[in-house]
Motif scaffolding. Sequence first.
Motif, mmCIF file in Angstrom:
data_model
loop_
_atom_site.group_PDB
_atom_site.id
_atom_site.type_symbol
_atom_site.label_atom_id
_atom_site.label_comp_id
_atom_site.label_asym_id
_atom_site.label_seq_id
_atom_site.Cartn_x
_atom_site.Cartn_y
_atom_site.Cartn_z
ATOM 1 N N PRO A 1 0.846 -1.183 -0.018
ATOM 2 C CA PRO A 1 0.161 0.036 -0.075
ATOM 3 C C PRO A 1 0.905 1.143 0.055
ATOM 4 O O PRO A 1 1.767 1.439 0.892
ATOM 5 C CB PRO A 1 -0.792 -0.151 1.473
ATOM 6 C CG PRO A 1 -0.872 -1.550 1.573
ATOM 7 C CD PRO A 1 0.434 -2.030 1.267
ATOM 8 N N GLY A 2 0.835 2.001 -1.034
ATOM 9 C CA GLY A 2 1.471 3.278 -1.131
ATOM 10 C C GLY A 2 2.465 3.109 -1.688
ATOM 11 O O GLY A 2 3.477 4.300 -1.955
ATOM 12 N N GLU A 3 2.999 2.017 -2.191
ATOM 13 C CA GLU A 3 4.437 1.870 -2.981
ATOM 14 C C GLU A 3 4.479 2.355 -4.042
ATOM 15 O O GLU A 3 3.377 2.373 -5.137
ATOM 16 C CB GLU A 3 4.690 0.408 -2.805
ATOM 17 C CG GLU A 3 6.147 0.229 -3.541
ATOM 18 C CD GLU A 3 6.606 -1.215 -3.192
ATOM 19 O OE1 GLU A 3 7.902 -1.571 -3.822
ATOM 20 O OE2 GLU A 3 5.834 -1.992 -3.018
ATOM 21 N N LEU A 4 5.603 3.159 -4.777
ATOM 22 C CA LEU A 4 5.623 3.631 -6.003
ATOM 23 C C LEU A 4 7.158 2.869 -6.470
ATOM 24 O O LEU A 4 7.861 2.731 -5.911
ATOM 25 C CB LEU A 4 5.830 5.150 -5.975
ATOM 26 C CG LEU A 4 6.469 5.983 -7.212
ATOM 27 C CD1 LEU A 4 5.279 6.004 -8.304
ATOM 28 C CD2 LEU A 4 6.675 7.341 -7.036
ATOM 29 N N ARG A 5 6.968 2.739 -7.759
ATOM 30 C CA ARG A 5 7.932 2.184 -8.441
ATOM 31 C C ARG A 5 8.140 2.811 -9.898
ATOM 32 O O ARG A 5 6.946 3.255 -10.605
ATOM 33 C CB ARG A 5 7.758 0.589 -9.036
ATOM 34 C CG ARG A 5 8.033 -0.290 -7.656
ATOM 35 C CD ARG A 5 8.059 -1.947 -7.758
ATOM 36 N NE ARG A 5 7.836 -2.563 -6.629
ATOM 37 C CZ ARG A 5 7.977 -3.837 -6.787
ATOM 38 N NH1 ARG A 5 8.241 -4.536 -7.908
ATOM 39 N NH2 ARG A 5 8.048 -4.676 -5.623
ATOM 40 N N VAL A 6 9.239 2.722 -10.632
ATOM 41 C CA VAL A 6 9.492 3.500 -11.847
ATOM 42 C C VAL A 6 10.321 2.435 -12.682
ATOM 43 O O VAL A 6 11.228 1.588 -12.285
ATOM 44 C CB VAL A 6 10.476 4.620 -11.673
ATOM 45 C CG1 VAL A 6 10.729 5.124 -13.269
ATOM 46 C CG2 VAL A 6 9.812 5.829 -11.059
ATOM 47 N N LEU A 7 9.535 1.967 -13.879
ATOM 48 C CA LEU A 7 9.955 1.098 -14.711
ATOM 49 C C LEU A 7 10.380 1.962 -16.062
ATOM 50 O O LEU A 7 9.711 2.704 -16.271
ATOM 51 C CB LEU A 7 8.909 -0.131 -14.982
ATOM 52 C CG LEU A 7 8.541 -0.821 -13.790
ATOM 53 C CD1 LEU A 7 7.512 -1.938 -14.356
ATOM 54 C CD2 LEU A 7 9.542 -1.309 -13.010
ATOM 55 N N SER A 8 11.195 1.205 -16.881
ATOM 56 C CA SER A 8 11.544 1.782 -18.157
ATOM 57 C C SER A 8 11.515 0.694 -19.119
ATOM 58 O O SER A 8 11.888 -0.446 -18.850
ATOM 59 C CB SER A 8 12.998 2.368 -18.118
ATOM 60 O OG SER A 8 14.018 1.518 -17.762
ATOM 61 N N VAL A 9 11.263 0.907 -20.408
ATOM 62 C CA VAL A 9 11.161 0.328 -21.590
ATOM 63 C C VAL A 9 12.135 0.853 -22.457
ATOM 64 O O VAL A 9 12.065 1.801 -23.039
ATOM 65 C CB VAL A 9 9.761 -0.118 -22.178
ATOM 66 C CG1 VAL A 9 9.891 -0.965 -23.215
ATOM 67 C CG2 VAL A 9 8.857 -0.349 -21.247
ATOM 68 N N VAL A 10 13.499 0.138 -22.952
ATOM 69 C CA VAL A 10 14.470 0.631 -23.772
ATOM 70 C C VAL A 10 14.683 -0.299 -24.823
ATOM 71 O O VAL A 10 14.725 -1.541 -24.592
ATOM 72 C CB VAL A 10 15.432 1.026 -22.507
ATOM 73 C CG1 VAL A 10 15.316 1.743 -21.631
ATOM 74 C CG2 VAL A 10 16.183 -0.348 -22.192
#
Length: 498
Positions: free
Chosen positions: A171-180
């Motif tokens: 709950p409340g977690e943020l993640r950043v993903l990238s597609v390269v």
Amino acid sequence: MPEIEVMSKDIAALLVAYVKQGGTLVAVGAIPRHSECLHHDPELAKHVHALFGSTPQHGALRPVGKGYSLFYSLENTPLDDPLDSLCERISGLLRKPPVLRWKLIEGQHEDLISVERVFGDQVYVWLMNWSEKPVSMKLDAIEAKYRIEEWDLESGKIRRLASDSVLTYAPGELRVLSVVPEESSIGVMEQMFDMTRDSTDAIVLEDLWRFRTLEPNVCLLDQWQVTLNDRKSRMNATMPGQVNTYRTTFTMTQELIERLQSPSHQVHSDPLEIDEFHKILLILDDVEQKIPSHIGFLQRRRNLEIFVNGVRQNALQPSNWQDQHYSSVDITPHLLAGENELEILTVSLLEPMPAISFPAFLIGPFVIENREDRMKLNASSEHMFGYWSSAGYPYYAGAGEYSQQVDLTQVSLAPDEELWLEADDIRETACLYVNDMQAGIRLWPPYHWNITPYVEQGNNHITIRAANTLENLYGKSALPSGVNGRVKLVHRTLSKRM
């Protein structure tokens, strides 16, 4: 962009930069020709030309740098089709399928917020679980010429994910993903494996923590008995003018009075414990205390007088609490065990009557106890379990430290093992210190830290510095604040998989 003929040159320059960097600008009805200071401004015309060319074509999508511009002339629109074709065209521009797709395993679609942005040949996706329950998702496989990477928001490190990875969000977690693109050099420094960690509990820390706040505790005074034109006030009745009296009471324990009067309480070596920790200060907001006229000067009366248990207090001084609009006075010498009466008298002689328009505050080294629907101020305790908001600090907004000693004599780590500290729940943010070394800051769940580089054999000093928001103070809401639930040390064994 609506149908306008006048536009600032600065705004036009910003629009050009926006489109060239990948944005899309749609102008409806007219193209601006005049600036705010010049009719048919040539500089504005240069920016407009860069966006739409010398002869804007109705309905034509024009490439500008990495973006596009579109001009839609209302003059060429059929009368029986007002703006329908424009809406269809814009809808088509917005129907760009997301690059990264997934399937939910646990949770609802509305629980997960996603934002996708394109920078050059790379796509970045922000994913956040804004619900109160965990959310799990499985990535859909993408074309082989692309790879998916996850960015560590604390260290900036990048790790590669399998195209069908399963991700679970607390709950409340943020993640950043990238597609390269596969040939991109970003992430080369990281191993092209998913690092998995098999966890086993090592030590569950004691529930009782040594606790302290980094600023004085706060007691909210927002309920007053007001007597207008008080003819029986403590102010000299022979002085002309009107007196309004604001009265309230609060209770203090004998233990708190003795602690305030104790000589040992006046000496502290910790620089964080500022002078306000050893006094009870009354804080008033947005008031100006002054001698309003020659009559007040002769009578030695101010336009606002404060009495504690019948004793007139010194003049208000600028306070360093919160901001420069607060004023304070030390009321410690006149406090008593039991019920205390606080009176604020506002006086009007020849000027407008001042008023107490905002809540007042008491700040100092106390906890607030509610007994039989009555508020009592008691001496603060050295130890605490759970949220500070439910342990005598309901209106405190700031940082508080939870500390304890942990013996790791019996804990040994193999080369492929790490020791992590995991907290069940912290509101809202936290910074972890291990043996006075900062191990990292967490702004949202999960509240997990790798403490392997900071621990040593024997006793280790663990401090969790949690911080909440100003809602507790100004919103009058005792929102959960601090550390709650279990805090444990966990063994994690590292392994690699393709």
